[in-house]
Every structure is written in C-alpha cells, then in structure tokens.
Design a protein around this motif. Structure first.
Motif, PDB file in Angstrom:
ATOM      1  N   ASP A 141     -11.116   3.543  -0.582  1.00 42.93           N
ATOM      2  CA  ASP A 141     -11.098   4.185   0.740  1.00 42.93           C
ATOM      3  C   ASP A 141     -12.418   4.865   1.078  1.00 42.93           C
ATOM      4  N   GLU A 145      -6.198   8.990  -1.839  1.00 42.84           N
ATOM      5  CA  GLU A 145      -7.181   7.938  -1.581  1.00 42.84           C
ATOM      6  C   GLU A 145      -8.023   7.679  -2.837  1.00 42.84           C
ATOM      7  N   THR A 146      -8.644   6.493  -2.861  1.00 43.09           N
ATOM      8  CA  THR A 146      -9.523   6.123  -3.967  1.00 43.09           C
ATOM      9  C   THR A 146     -10.973   6.233  -3.534  1.00 43.09           C
ATOM     10  N   CYS A 163      -9.359  -0.227  -9.471  1.00 41.89           N
ATOM     11  CA  CYS A 163      -9.001   0.196  -8.109  1.00 41.89           C
ATOM     12  C   CYS A 163      -7.861  -0.673  -7.585  1.00 41.89           C
ATOM     13  N   PRO A 164      -6.680  -0.547  -8.170  1.00 49.59           N
ATOM     14  CA  PRO A 164      -5.582  -1.441  -7.766  1.00 49.59           C
ATOM     15  C   PRO A 164      -5.181  -1.261  -6.301  1.00 49.59           C
ATOM     16  N   ASP A 165      -5.459  -0.108  -5.722  1.00 45.42           N
ATOM     17  CA  ASP A 165      -5.129   0.111  -4.310  1.00 45.42           C
ATOM     18  C   ASP A 165      -6.361   0.020  -3.418  1.00 45.42           C
ATOM     19  N   ASN A 178     -10.947  -0.894   1.688  1.00 44.37           N
ATOM     20  CA  ASN A 178      -9.710  -0.921   2.474  1.00 44.37           C
ATOM     21  C   ASN A 178     -10.008  -0.789   3.971  1.00 44.37           C
TER      22      ASN A 178
END
Lengths: 340, 340
Positions: A217, A148-149, A212-214, A236
């Motif tokens: 979280d 997770e980010t 934060c390409p994803d 997200n």
C-alpha cells in the motif's frame, strides 16, 4: 588555537561513481572572524546520498558544489569565537559549513542544538534532516493506515529505519529491504520490522511477493533500481509512493537499455490509481517543531531506535561518502572531525 | 412494439487496433420484463476511449466484456415497460446497457435524467462521466491556481474541453493540444483556450515550449505518447499530473524500444517534486451533486461550451469507436440509436 585549517575540496566532477581523485585535502590559514562573524569548529559531518547530486554540474533542487570549492553539507559545530550578537562561545549549532575543520559564519543557516534532546550528532540524523524526511514523507504522502503494508529499502539507514518504525507505530505491516544478513537481522530484531529482505541475495522479487501476501500500500522510495522493479507489480490500488531518493541511480551515466517501461508505469498509475509524489525535506520545513516533539518523544521512550556509523577523521570523508553510495555504511554515517 | 432487438456483440478480442471483425451485429428476440424488471429502449450510446480496455482480457479497474457478450457502455434510454416500483414508463435514464436497442433491467445502476438540465444526451458527456472526470481530476488533483499554466490534450473532446474551460475560469493560462487545424481553431476561438497546438504538425515539442514560456504547472494526462514526451521536460517544480487516460497506448501490443525512460521519470519526480496521480471517475462519485450544480450552471451561463459529434445508427458504433481511438471524432462522440 591552531593556525591552520583543513578542508576537503571538490577537485573534479565524477563521471559515474565518485573516486578519491575527485576530492582534495588542503591546509589553509585559519581565518579570523570579522565584526558580525563567528568562527565555528566542526565536530561531526553528515554524509548523505544526496551529496552525489551536488557533485554533478546538473542543476537540481540544490546548487552544485563548485569545482575547487569546499565540499558542501551539514555539520555539527561549536562556536569558538564570536563577534555575532546572537551566538556565544561554546554554543553547539547545526551549520551548513561542509567538509572542513573550521569555518567562518555570519550566522546564516545556523540552528542551535539543544544537547538535552540527545547526543548532538542526532541533529544530523534521527532528529535532523533524515528523520524529518522520513516523518514528513511518510505521514503527508504515505498516509499510513492500520493494517496496510509498507515497504522501505535502505531499511537500516537514517531515513528507512525511521520510516519503518513510525509505520509500525501507525499499525502497518512493515517489510524492510537492506544489504546483507547483518543489517536484515538488525532491522527485524532491533527495529521490530515484520520482515527484512536482503537485496544482495537472489530472487528479490519472488521473496518480496511472498513477504507481501496482501500487496503493498505504501512504498517509500529512496533507492529505485531493482527494488522498485520488485515492488512495482505488487502495488495495490490506491498505493502511495513518496519519492525522496533514488540512490541506485545516482552514479548512472546513461539511460538503461529498453524496453521503455515509462508507458507501463503510466498505465499502472492509471488503472491502480497510484500516487507518485516527489518531495524534499525543505518542502515540509514548517513541520519541524511537531516532528522534533513527536520523534524526540518516541526516541526517549525507546519506541524509535537509531544507529550511527561513525568514522574518525575529516580525511576519511571522501572514502566514506563513496561507501555510503555503495551501501557500505550500517546506520547513519557521520564523520567525527573534532572533539567537543 | 417490434418483436426483435438488435445488439452488437464482442465477437473476438482485438490485437492492437480493433477492427470491424471484432464486432458482430445480431438480431434477437425482444425480451419481456419479468416482475420487478423494466424494458429500456436506447436513445444514445456513448463511445469513449476507455472501452478499448474493456475489449481486452486484461483485468483493469473494470471487468472485460466477455467474448460473445453485448459490448458494454453507458446509454441514454427511455423506459418503455415497467414492472418496477421505482420507474415509470416514459422516464429517461442513464443505463449501463451497452450496445443494443432494447435491454431488460432490474433497476441496478439506473440514474434518472432531468431533461430540464439540457439535452438528455449531455448526461453522456459534459454533465456525465466525461464531465465529472474533467471536473474532479482537475480540481482535486490538478488544483489550479491563478496564473498557472495548464496543458491538456484531446482538447476538443468531452474531457479535455471541460478541463481547459474550467482551468480558464480558475485563472490559468491554458494550452490545448488537438489533432488538426479545424479542432485547434475551435479550441482557441470557441472554447477560449489561450492557444491550441496541432499534434499532427511537426515539432510539437518545440512549439509547446514556445507556447509555455513559464513552463507547465498542471498537465492533465489523457493521452500519453508523444504529447507526454513533449510535456515532460517543461514541467515546473511542484507540477501536478492527474492521469485519467492514455489513449495513445491503448492499441499498443508491446513495450516500446529503449532506452528505458522510467529512471529518468522518477528522477524528475524527485528533483521537481512532481505529483503523478491516477484516478477513475468513480473515485470521486460523491462529488457528483456539486459537479452537476457547478458545471450545469456554467453551461447554462455559456461559460462552458460543449460539442457533440453524433452518428446515426447502432450498426455504426464499431466503426465510430475505432474512429474515436484514432482521434477522428470532433467533440464528444455519441451514436443515436433511437428517437425519443
């Protein structure tokens, strides 16, 4: 033993940013402990953003400091006289005695510090309230999972640095935000965050999106303001937002102009199933022993690093608290009041 | 068997409040099930506030209905032809077939309804998605404890009525909010809430304060808007706010004027340690069997009451959905499309 004590009083309540005029340094008679009391000599004061709230009249989770009263806060102190059965001279304690060189105590709220755990001042930071704030908010509310980010601001500070380092230990991708290139370099190179963005440079929102390409979280909220604005669209589904501080708002004097973003916030809470949860370190006080063991261990093993920003002299506490609220400190801010 | 089918299409996307022009009733050829398919005949449609979101282009937790496509939603239907091994003619199913009299299905998303549990239409309400929304959001996020105060709006509706009645069973003081004296009377006298306030009458915030002398511990958020504004200052420390809907905002076309209340919201989240958590019923799908047993039991024992607001005729679905978004329904809105 000296015969006088120096204290810093809250002289007046600030409107907006505190000024030096809001404080007053006074010299008073050194008190003597009555039966059951002890006399403490202060070694270090802790300066923390939450103190801005105590200076205002508004009732918050803690009572405000009274105008004319000694400015509040935690200190590390040594027992210099004792008429108390549970405390002996020479003992080092964490004590809620505020900004003064000496203080009487009846023992309430004192917590003995074990010097074997590290420098005693760490009990004001990584092994104290800020560290416990980071540990409990991240683990109980943030619930980090590998991959997770996580984003945290004030990343070189006492709370943010611990949040990010624990999140790294839990397998997260960790992006810090800090003020200035030097702090960002420290956060990346010394603390091992995956990246750290300078919030003073332009286009924070764009840079955060790139970092934060994803998506995000976990956003550990300790600043609010424009960092929140940059984070918000990147959250997200099922993101968790522990809210432990909002330093960007502490000096605000009125609600900002519109549009009103509250409905948009609630809309995103719904469609992304976000969790916002505010907490105060005392809500998780029962986790202190587990925290001390785990974070103390990481600290000894070098897996968690910690930086103090020490200023000498009680008389400088007002100036330094104003600096903390401006983000001028680099690491956990403490004031050395006396020598052990 | 007829040879034609009637369907209601999304003719255009609404701007603000939907109008009848956004829908189109068409007559099409009745299809025949291919091998592996079955033909369903609709008995009841469900009309729910979330459908407004599906009419917009914005991607939400559910995909938007395509312009020119059949308006989406759940229905209760009977199997009238079956080339599918798992479904027999005469079976009653919950089916995501939207607004049409007949529909082909390959079995995906069908759920057999047991008529022994109650009227089959209850699977669109108290024993279906709205009931599960109420049950899971209240128990998992709201976490009601005896003596706490819960507030829920749309209190005579499918979700609000179940939330309040379960909270009463859990020992809470329960205050409903509904539109109009007749609904409020029903909520108090029939459903047994401690009080119910008419949001159409003046001074909602003052009346709510009077009705909640000990503050609010759980606010079940399904409407937003002025109800939230009235609730917000009354929230207690550690209050929980499950967010399952925001009907007051669904027709909004722009962010409201300032001041920006977002910083104030975050401040209260922090100092009162509030929890806001959005959710969608599917997040708790695994609790469906437990829900069906528990709420089904309460329903049979008369501990949970349920009211339907039934309109006859597929052609009236557009008008009735517009009414639901205005709060004109009294009880769970369903449209009877055909007779079983």
């Amino acid at each position: 033993m000296p015969t006088t004590n120096r204290q810093i009083l809250l002289a007046s309540r600030p409107h907006g940013e505190p000024t030096l005029d809001n404080f007053q340094l006074v010299e008073t008679q050194l008190p003597s402990p009555a039966p059951g009391q002890l006399l403490l000599r202060s070694l270090y004061l802790s300066l923390d953003p939450y103190m801005r709230g105590r200076m205002s009249e508004e009732k918050s989770y803690a009572s405000p400091v009274e105008v004319g009263g000694v400015m509040g806060g935690q200190a590390i102190a040594v027992v210099v006289e004792s008429n108390h059965p549970d405390h002996r001279v020479g003992e080092i304690v964490l004590a809620p005695i505020g900004w003064q060189e000496y203080a009487l105590s009846d023992g309430d709220g004192l917590q003995e510090i074990d010097p074997a755990l590290g420098p005693v001042s760490y009990a004001l930071g990584v092994l104290g309230m800020p560290g416990l704030t980071a540990y409990t908010g991240l683990l109980n509310i943030g619930q980090p999972k590998p991959g997770e980010t996580l984003v945290v601001a004030a990343a070189s500070g006492a709370v943010g640095s611990v949040v990010g380092q624990i999140a790294k230990l839990k397998g997260c991708r960790v992006i810090g935000i800090a003020g200035g290139a030097e702090k960002c370099r420290y956060v990346k190179e010394e603390l091992g965050f995956d990246d750290c963005l300078d919030h003073r440079a332009p286009n924070l929102a764009d840079r955060l999106r790139t970092a934060c390409p994803d998506g995000i979280d976990i956003y550990f909220e300790n600043v609010g303001g424009e960092v929140f604005t940059a984070v918000f669209p990147l959250l997200n589904n099922f993101a968790r937002i522990p809210v432990c501080g909002l330093i960007a708002h502490y000096n605000a004097t009125e609600a900002p102009a519109g549009p009103d973003r509250l409905p948009q916030l609630m809309h995103q809470v719904l469609v992304k199933r976000l969790t916002f949860r505010g907490y105060i370190v005392s809500d998780f006080a029962s986790q202190y022993p587990q925290f001390l063991e785990e974070v103390g261990g990481w600290l000894r093993e070098g897996k968690v690093k910690y930086k103090e920003d020490v200023t000498e002299g009680l008389e400088n506490a007002p100036r330094e608290l104003i600096g903390v609220l401006r983000g001028e400190n680099f690491g956990k801010k403490i004031v050395r009041v006396g020598r052990s």
